[in-house]
Write an enzyme that holds these catalytic residues in place. Sequence first.
Site, short mmCIF file in Angstrom:
data_model
loop_
_atom_site.label_atom_id
_atom_site.label_comp_id
_atom_site.label_asym_id
_atom_site.label_seq_id
_atom_site.Cartn_x
_atom_site.Cartn_y
_atom_site.Cartn_z
N ASP A 51 17.46 22.51 42.80
CA ASP A 51 17.43 23.91 43.23
C ASP A 51 16.83 24.10 44.62
O ASP A 51 15.90 24.90 44.81
CB ASP A 51 16.61 24.76 42.23
CG ASP A 51 17.04 24.54 40.79
OD1 ASP A 51 18.23 24.36 40.54
OD2 ASP A 51 16.15 24.57 39.90
N GLU A 102 24.44 32.04 38.08
CA GLU A 102 23.02 31.90 38.47
C GLU A 102 22.95 31.38 39.90
O GLU A 102 23.96 31.19 40.57
CB GLU A 102 22.29 30.96 37.51
CG GLU A 102 22.81 29.53 37.56
CD GLU A 102 22.17 28.61 36.53
OE1 GLU A 102 21.31 29.04 35.75
OE2 GLU A 102 22.56 27.42 36.50
#
Length: 321
Positions: free
Chosen positions: A16, A223
């Site tokens: 991420d 997401e």
Amino acid sequence: MAKQKQPLVKNIYTADPSAHVFEGKIYIYPSHDLQHECEDNDNGDQYNMEDYHILCMDNVDSECVDCGEVLHMDEVPWVSKQMWAPDAAYKNGKYYLFFPARDKEGIFRIGVAVSDKPAGKFIPEKNYIEGSFSIDPAVLVDDDNEAYIYFGGLWGGQLEKWKTGVFDENATEPDMDKNAVGPRVARLREDMLGFAEDVKEIVILDENGEPLKAGDEDRRYFEGPWMHKYQGKYYFSYSTGTTHKIVYAVGDDPMGPFQYKGVILEPVLGWTTHHSIVQVGEKWYLFYHDCELSGGVNSMRCVKYCELQYNEDGTIQTIKP
Ligand code: FUB
């Protein structure tokens, strides 16, 4: 020397990546994946992270350095577990680390921690941001110094459980032919520690100006939001989750709506895909993750980067991992 499409660090598992140029260097704010025995399921129990490390590169060709731990869940009174994808922002002389985690009731919230330096250490606020929910904060400080926070993630990230504005444990995704659940955006207060106004749902439109449908899994939001500006337009990019792509939509206003444009990154090795886009000098770069370093274990990922190129009309060339 950092090489494109190679793990940036190998001493820890990272995911991420939110990359920024601060003080002339590239700082990467990733999740810190841990090796553990948690069950691998749709609720994301396998992503049981406890802290954040920051990575730093002098330039795109230089070695990537792990600057060490800058925040641990034990230092954040409201957190019970799962420190997921963070982002950082700079405003008014301070650095802000925004991070999602489950509160003591098991509901994902978004917290903020503050530092004088891009590599921390970051000091957390005592409580999560009032009115925050779900996961994956990404912050844009616009050219006029207004700051916006984008967030939300389906399934483990609980976004579909906030349809009515109140957490509903039993809420599910809309039927396939209904409008998809949208990511959320809020303007941040001048002090960056709270929302300046109510959270809004972002609408992503198809080529006919119609909102994307929940069944359009190749294009609808899942997401991992990111916002960057290119030639005066707002580029909102995100993961499609179940179809494992990073895609983007473009608009004229930081709060949307955005029109779907195409794929930035084809699926990588591993279930999740998550990215950021940053300009370094004259060039643009995509930071992303895959599971190469662990041989394909979903919860043990590694951060990578590569150059991203625009076409003359402002569309982005699709990258194959
Ligand atoms: O790292 C945990 C979660 O996996 C992130 O919050 C999602 O974006 C996905 O990458």
